[in-house]
Structure formats: structure tokens, C-alpha cells
Write a protein that holds these residues in place. Structure first.
Motif, PDB file in Angstrom:
ATOM      1  N   GLU A  96       0.813  -1.215   0.000  1.00  0.00           N
ATOM      2  CA  GLU A  96       0.000   0.000   0.000  1.00  0.00           C
ATOM      3  C   GLU A  96       0.849   1.268   0.000  1.00  0.00           C
ATOM      4  N   GLY A  97       2.147   1.117   0.323  1.00  0.00           N
ATOM      5  CA  GLY A  97       3.030   2.279   0.362  1.00  0.00           C
ATOM      6  C   GLY A  97       3.018   3.008   1.688  1.00  0.00           C
ATOM      7  N   ALA A  98       2.358   2.457   2.688  1.00  0.00           N
ATOM      8  CA  ALA A  98       2.276   3.091   4.008  1.00  0.00           C
ATOM      9  C   ALA A  98       3.009   2.249   5.033  1.00  0.00           C
ATOM     10  N   ILE A  99       3.436   2.890   6.130  1.00  0.00           N
ATOM     11  CA  ILE A  99       4.063   2.203   7.258  1.00  0.00           C
ATOM     12  C   ILE A  99       3.077   2.227   8.418  1.00  0.00           C
ATOM     13  N   LYS A 100       2.876   1.071   9.038  1.00  0.00           N
ATOM     14  CA  LYS A 100       1.923   0.961  10.135  1.00  0.00           C
ATOM     15  C   LYS A 100       2.647   0.555  11.409  1.00  0.00           C
ATOM     16  N   LEU A 101       2.256   1.186  12.515  1.00  0.00           N
ATOM     17  CA  LEU A 101       2.853   0.920  13.822  1.00  0.00           C
ATOM     18  C   LEU A 101       1.781   0.322  14.728  1.00  0.00           C
ATOM     19  N   PHE A 102       2.075  -0.859  15.295  1.00  0.00           N
ATOM     20  CA  PHE A 102       1.104  -1.587  16.103  1.00  0.00           C
ATOM     21  C   PHE A 102       1.576  -1.730  17.537  1.00  0.00           C
ATOM     22  N   ASP A 103       0.615  -1.776  18.447  1.00  0.00           N
ATOM     23  CA  ASP A 103       0.878  -2.172  19.831  1.00  0.00           C
ATOM     24  C   ASP A 103       0.730  -3.687  19.907  1.00  0.00           C
ATOM     25  N   VAL A 104       1.795  -4.373  20.346  1.00  0.00           N
ATOM     26  CA  VAL A 104       1.786  -5.841  20.330  1.00  0.00           C
ATOM     27  C   VAL A 104       0.736  -6.403  21.272  1.00  0.00           C
ATOM     28  N   ARG A 145      -0.143   4.227  14.704  1.00  0.00           N
ATOM     29  CA  ARG A 145       0.247   5.281  13.775  1.00  0.00           C
ATOM     30  C   ARG A 145       0.203   4.755  12.345  1.00  0.00           C
ATOM     31  N   LEU A 146      -0.046   5.700  11.408  1.00  0.00           N
ATOM     32  CA  LEU A 146      -0.029   5.378   9.979  1.00  0.00           C
ATOM     33  C   LEU A 146       0.784   6.452   9.270  1.00  0.00           C
ATOM     34  N   PHE A 147       1.877   6.030   8.603  1.00  0.00           N
ATOM     35  CA  PHE A 147       2.787   6.979   7.952  1.00  0.00           C
ATOM     36  C   PHE A 147       2.612   6.857   6.436  1.00  0.00           C
ATOM     37  N   LYS A 148       2.162   7.945   5.802  1.00  0.00           N
ATOM     38  CA  LYS A 148       1.928   7.963   4.364  1.00  0.00           C
ATOM     39  C   LYS A 148       2.880   8.935   3.696  1.00  0.00           C
ATOM     40  N   GLY A 149       3.317   8.578   2.481  1.00  0.00           N
ATOM     41  CA  GLY A 149       4.222   9.449   1.741  1.00  0.00           C
ATOM     42  C   GLY A 149       4.996   8.723   0.664  1.00  0.00           C
ATOM     43  N   HIS A 150       5.231   7.421   0.856  1.00  0.00           N
ATOM     44  CA  HIS A 150       5.918   6.629  -0.172  1.00  0.00           C
ATOM     45  C   HIS A 150       5.012   6.431  -1.380  1.00  0.00           C
ATOM     46  N   GLU A 151       5.609   6.383  -2.560  1.00  0.00           N
ATOM     47  CA  GLU A 151       4.861   6.199  -3.797  1.00  0.00           C
ATOM     48  C   GLU A 151       4.971   4.776  -4.339  1.00  0.00           C
ATOM     49  N   GLY A 152       5.585   3.897  -3.564  1.00  0.00           N
ATOM     50  CA  GLY A 152       5.730   2.505  -3.968  1.00  0.00           C
ATOM     51  C   GLY A 152       5.685   1.606  -2.749  1.00  0.00           C
ATOM     52  N   PRO A 153       5.688   0.290  -2.946  1.00  0.00           N
ATOM     53  CA  PRO A 153       5.679  -0.649  -1.822  1.00  0.00           C
ATOM     54  C   PRO A 153       6.867  -0.409  -0.879  1.00  0.00           C
ATOM     55  N   VAL A 154       6.626  -0.574   0.413  1.00  0.00           N
ATOM     56  CA  VAL A 154       7.673  -0.426   1.434  1.00  0.00           C
ATOM     57  C   VAL A 154       8.061  -1.823   1.895  1.00  0.00           C
ATOM     58  N   TYR A 155       9.330  -2.200   1.648  1.00  0.00           N
ATOM     59  CA  TYR A 155       9.757  -3.570   1.930  1.00  0.00           C
ATOM     60  C   TYR A 155      10.461  -3.738   3.272  1.00  0.00           C
ATOM     61  N   ARG A 156      11.096  -2.694   3.792  1.00  0.00           N
ATOM     62  CA  ARG A 156      11.796  -2.821   5.077  1.00  0.00           C
ATOM     63  C   ARG A 156      11.494  -1.605   5.939  1.00  0.00           C
TER      64      ARG A 156
END
Length: 521
Positions: free
Chosen positions: A101-109, A116-127
Motif C-alpha cells: 500500500e506504500g504506508a508504514i503501520k505501527l502496532f501495539d503488540v 500510527r499510519l505513515f503515508k508518503g511513499h509512492e511505492g511498496p515499502v519492503y523494510r
């Protein structure tokens, strides 16, 4: 009258891996438990705190497993498309993950809620990685950028756009959190300083980079791509220190283990190689049933997890120390038998002067030669200790009793002895003895071969084909010996003679078998 002397069985050195402390240590890993997931295993990461749960990124979810029960304890499924690269924060309480989706998600285990949801990448985020001791996340994307994110505000703090192809590998310096390392499919590895917000070092790996890793001190980093791992020194401006090439297919993952003293690399060749960090030499190898995409090792080495291309998660656990102690106690209890009578303990110690003889020795002692040969043709001897079977055949030849033993035997025996010849006649340890024995066998049954059942004749045909292949190999080795002699004739005479002699030894057994082909045919 002299006492009976047992057969003196020649002990051949066992072939196999060298028994080293590393071999013993890693062999404590039990056979892996296989867990089926929904697709190729993209990434595996262990929690840095006990009980060292591990997160498996696969398909549209991140699943957290208990390494002891191998069961899912948390399921993070807030993804519409494939998830990638889920990793724990240094305190084990948060997990960050990228995705298609191109977003980074932060979860509470603990609660499984998305914080949190971090948006800004225009392609898949692999790491994605949480920074050490600071509220930041670093992400690596197929849009050819590396980005630093602020967790409280969800803002993009820094963007590095130095690569020209997909970025599929990244790492943070464990001692200097301002240093960020990225590896790309453009074949380069780049080092950034977030304080100056610029690129400070770039090296060319030469292949698409699948994994990068900082060594504990932080001054040296590794890059894996193609079939090699390259070692780079940051202090000397990216000097190449060395290259490790132990895989024969693409290396996909690297991990540190044993308190950062061992390096593990996994690849599409289904192998995990373990190296000593001080010498970069392979100290152990583990094999898996399919190509490995990801690898994880717990902090204490007690769990090794490999993620395969077919969706299998292979979880290997070290043997518990308590179980090892119980095994040792069991061995001791089996060695000594004790009985209690009237609160007294009598320990029975075997008389060392009484020499036990095996069953085949007993039959030889009683001149029951057929029973002796039947005994050593049992599956245990044939599969585990064929040298004992050959030794009994040698003894029967010495006593001139082998022809008598072969006569008038049923089809079951014929199949047994022909199977043994087929399996061992080309073994250099037994070739000479078995050729003589087989000649005796042919002398006894040459008039009956045409009337034998088809199942017996089948083994004759197998043996005929095997001996022809050995003779062909012997002829090729003979040609090679001649070529080697010509190449070495201009060199040292002694060295040439020694090399030629060694090659001639290789063809000796094949030459001895040529006489058999005419008789078998």
C-alpha cells in the motif's frame, strides 16, 4: 587345543563432517516443526525480550508466534495488500511494518491496535525499522527512497533519494543510530548520516542487494546479493575487506547469532551457512526442504526460524538442558543395575575377563558356515556394517568353504547375496574380495543361470550394467592419468611420478572388474 579366535574386523574411518564445538552446538537444534502459512514468507523478526516471540510477515498479515508452542499468539491483519518487513522495537512492545500500500503501520503488540499510519511513499515499502532509543522509524521503498519518520507527529523528517532502482534491504547502526544503510537492486549499498542529512558513502556490490547488516562494532558492514557476501570497512571509506562465496544460488537473508560471534546466511539453494565472525569460515551448515526467503535467530540461539518460498515456517528449537541431563542419567542407570535387599545395595559389575562372541563367530566356531553367512546378510549388517559381511566372506574363502556355502541355496538367498554384491562390489574397500567371491558364485551357478527366475536375473543385469559403468569410468581415469603425466613431465619428476601413481590407483579396481563382464554376459 587352542581356543577359538574371533574375527578381527577391520575398522574403516567414517566419512562425514568434522566434529567441532560448533558442529556439536548447532546439532542440538532438533528437527524443525513445519507451520504452513498463506504465501511466501517475506520476513522474520524476533522480539528482543523474553519469551522471544517472533513475528512472521506473510501475505496480508503479520503473525506473532510463541517459539515454544509454535502457536500464533497475536494476529495483525490491518492490511488490504501484502505486508512486508515487520520488526519489533527494541523494547518488544511495538511492531512496525510496511506493505504494498506504500504506508508504514505501527502496532501495539499487546492490544493489536494500530497506533500510527505513515503515508508518503509512492511505492511498496519492503523494510522498516524502529530507531534505537529515539521516536523514529526508517523505511526503505520501491520508490527508490529512504525516509525517516517522526512517530509522535507522523511526519516525514528526512528523505534520501540516491538509488536508481528498488530498495529491498536496509539496516540501522546499533551503536550510532544516526547512520542508516540501504541496499538496492541497482547493485549499490549507500550509507547516510541523518545529522547532516546526506549521503556519506556508496559502494558497488555488483549484484542486486538482498540484505545488508552492520557488525556489532559498527565500523564494518556486510552486503549480500547474488551468491556472495561482501565485507566493507566504513572507516577506510568503503574499502572492500573480503568476499564470502559459499552459496550457489542467491543469498536472501543474513542474521547474527551467538552473542554476535556467528553470522548466518540463508539462500535460495536451501542452505543456511554459519560463519565464525573472526575468520569468516563456515563452521556449520543446515539444510531445508525448499528455497529460503527469510531467517530469524533468537537472542539466546535457542530458536532458529526459516521462512520458505512455499509458505512453510520451519521452527527449530535447541534441546532443553534438563532433557540432556536426563539422557545422561539414563545412560548411567543402564550401565549399572542395582538391587536393594534389606536396605543394602548390591551393584552387579560385569566380569571383564569373560569375552563375549557374536553370533556369526559362534557359527564359525561350530563350523556352521551357511548360518554364519546368513547371519551377516541380515539388513542390519548389510546396511550398517558391510565390512563385517565382507570379513565373514573372507574367512569362508580362507577356509575354502565359500563354494560349499553357495551350493543348493534357495531364491531368497540368491537375491540377498546378489543385492549385497550390487551395493558393495564397487566400493574400493571391498572390491578385491567381492570380485573373488563373485567368481566363486558364478562357478557354482553358471549352469543354472538360464533357468533362474526373472527376479534373480534382474539383479544379474543390474550388476552387469554397474560393472560396465565402472570400467568406462576406469578408462576415462586412465586417459586422465596419461594427460596429467604429459602435463607434469616438464616439472619435478618426483611430483609427476606421485601424481601419476595416485591416478593409477583410482583405476585399479575398474581394471580388476573387466574380467567379470565376460562371465556375467
Amino acid at each position: 587345543m587352542s581356543s577359538f579366535k574371533k574375527l578381527d574386523i577391520k575398522v574403516y574411518p567414517k566419512t562425514g563432517p568434522e566434529i567441532t564445538p560448533d558442529y556439536v552446538y548447532w546439532k542440538k537444534l532438533r528437527d524443525p516443526v513445519l507451520v504452513k502459512e498463506f504465501g511466501p514468507i517475506d520476513y522474520i523478526d524476533f522480539s528482543p525480550i523474553e519469551p522471544y516471540h517472533f513475528a512472521v510477515t506473510c501475505s496480508v498479515r503479520v503473525q506473532v508466534y510463541n517459539p515454544i508452542t509454535k502457536l500464533v499468539v497475536k494476529n495483525l491483519s490491518r492490511f488490504r495488500e501484502n505486508a512486508h518487513g515487520a520488526t519489533f522495537r527494541s523494547d518488544g512492545k511495538l511492531i512496525c511494518a510496511g506493505g504494498d500500500e506504500g504506508a508504514i503501520k505501527l502496532f501495539d503488540v499487546s492490544t493489536k491496535s494500530m497506533l500510527r499510519l505513515f503515508k508518503g511513499h509512492e511505492g511498496p515499502v519492503y523494510r522498516t525499522f524502529c530507531a534505537h532509543n529515539r521516536p523514529q522509524i526508517t523505511s526503505f521503498s520501491d520508490d527508490k527512497t529512504v525516509r525517516i519518520w517522526d512517530i509522535p507527529t507522523e511526519k516525514n523528517l528526512i528523505t534520501f533519494a540516491e538509488h536508481t532502482d528498488y530498495i529491498r534491504a536496509g539496516a540501522l547502526n546499533p551503536n550510532l543510530p544516526d547512520l542508516v544503510l540501504s541496499g538496492s537492486y541497482d547493485g549499490t549499498v549507500k550509507l547516510y548520516d541523518t545529522r547532516m542529512e546526506k549521503l556519506i558513502l556508496s559502494v558497488n556490490h555488483g549484484h542486486p542487494v538482498e540484505s545488508v547488516l552492520f557488525l556489532p562494532a559498527g565500523g564494518v558492514f556486510l552486503s549480500a546479493g547474488g551468491t556472495c557476501i561482501k565485507i566493507w570497512d566504513t572507516i577506510s571509506k568503503g574499502k572492500l575487506i573480503g568476499t564470502i562465496s559459499q552459496h550457489h544460488k542467491t543469498i536472501t537473508s543474513m542474521q547474527l547469532a551467538s552473542n554476535n560471534n556467528r553470522l548466518l546466511s540463508a539462500g535460495l539453494d536451501r542452505h543456511v551457512k554459519i560463519y565464525d565472525i573472526s575468520t569468516y569460515k563456515v563452521v556449520h551448515t543446515m539444510d531445508y526442504p525448499n528455497a529460503i526467503l527469510s531467517l530469524g535467530v533468537s537472542k539466546t540461539d535457542d530458536t532458529v526460524v526459516a521462512g520458505l518460498v512455499d509458505g512453510l515456517v520451519c521452527v527449530s528449537r535447541m534441546e532443553d538442558k534438563d532433557k540432556i541431563d536426563k539422557k545422561e542419567k539414563k545412560k548411567v542407570s543402564q550401565k549399572y543395575k542395582s538391587f536393594t535387599h534389606n536396605e543394602k545395595v548390591d551393584v552387579i559389575i560385569e566380569d571383564e575377563n569373560v569375552e563375549k562372541i557374536s553370533r556369526y563367530d559362534y557359527y564359525l566356531k561350530k563350523f556352521q558356515y551357511s548360518k554364519a553367512l546368513d547371519e551377516v546378510l541380515r539388513p542390519y549388517f548389510v546396511n550398517k556394517t558391510p565390512e563385517i559381511t565382507v570379513e565373514v566372506i573372507m574367512e569362508l574363502l580362507r577356509r575354502k568353504a565359500l563354494e560349499r556355502v553357495f551350493k543348493d541355496r534357495d531364491n531368497k538367498f540368491l537375491i540377498q547375496i546378489l543385492k549385497f554384491f550390487n551395493k558393495n562390489i564397487t566400493d574400493y574397500r571391498f572390491t578385491r574380495v567381492l570380485i573373488i567371491a563373485f567368481n566363486v558364485f558364478l562357478d557354482v551357478y553358471q549352469d543354472r543361470i538360464n533357468t533362474m527366475p526373472m527376479e534373480v536375473l534382474t539383479y544379474f543385469n543390474f550388476l552387469n550394467q554397474k560393472l560396465k559403468e565402472e570400467v568406462d569410468l576406469g578408462e576415462k581415469l586412465g586417459e586422465l592419468a596419461g594427460c596429467m603425466s604429459m602435463l607434469l613431465v616438464a616439472g619435478d619428476t618426483t611430483s609427476s611420478n606421485e601424481n601419476g601413481y595416485e591416478l593409477k590407483n583410482l583405476v585399479a579396481s575398474a581394471d580388476a572388474q573387466k574380467d567379470l563382464i565376460v562371465q556375467i554376459s
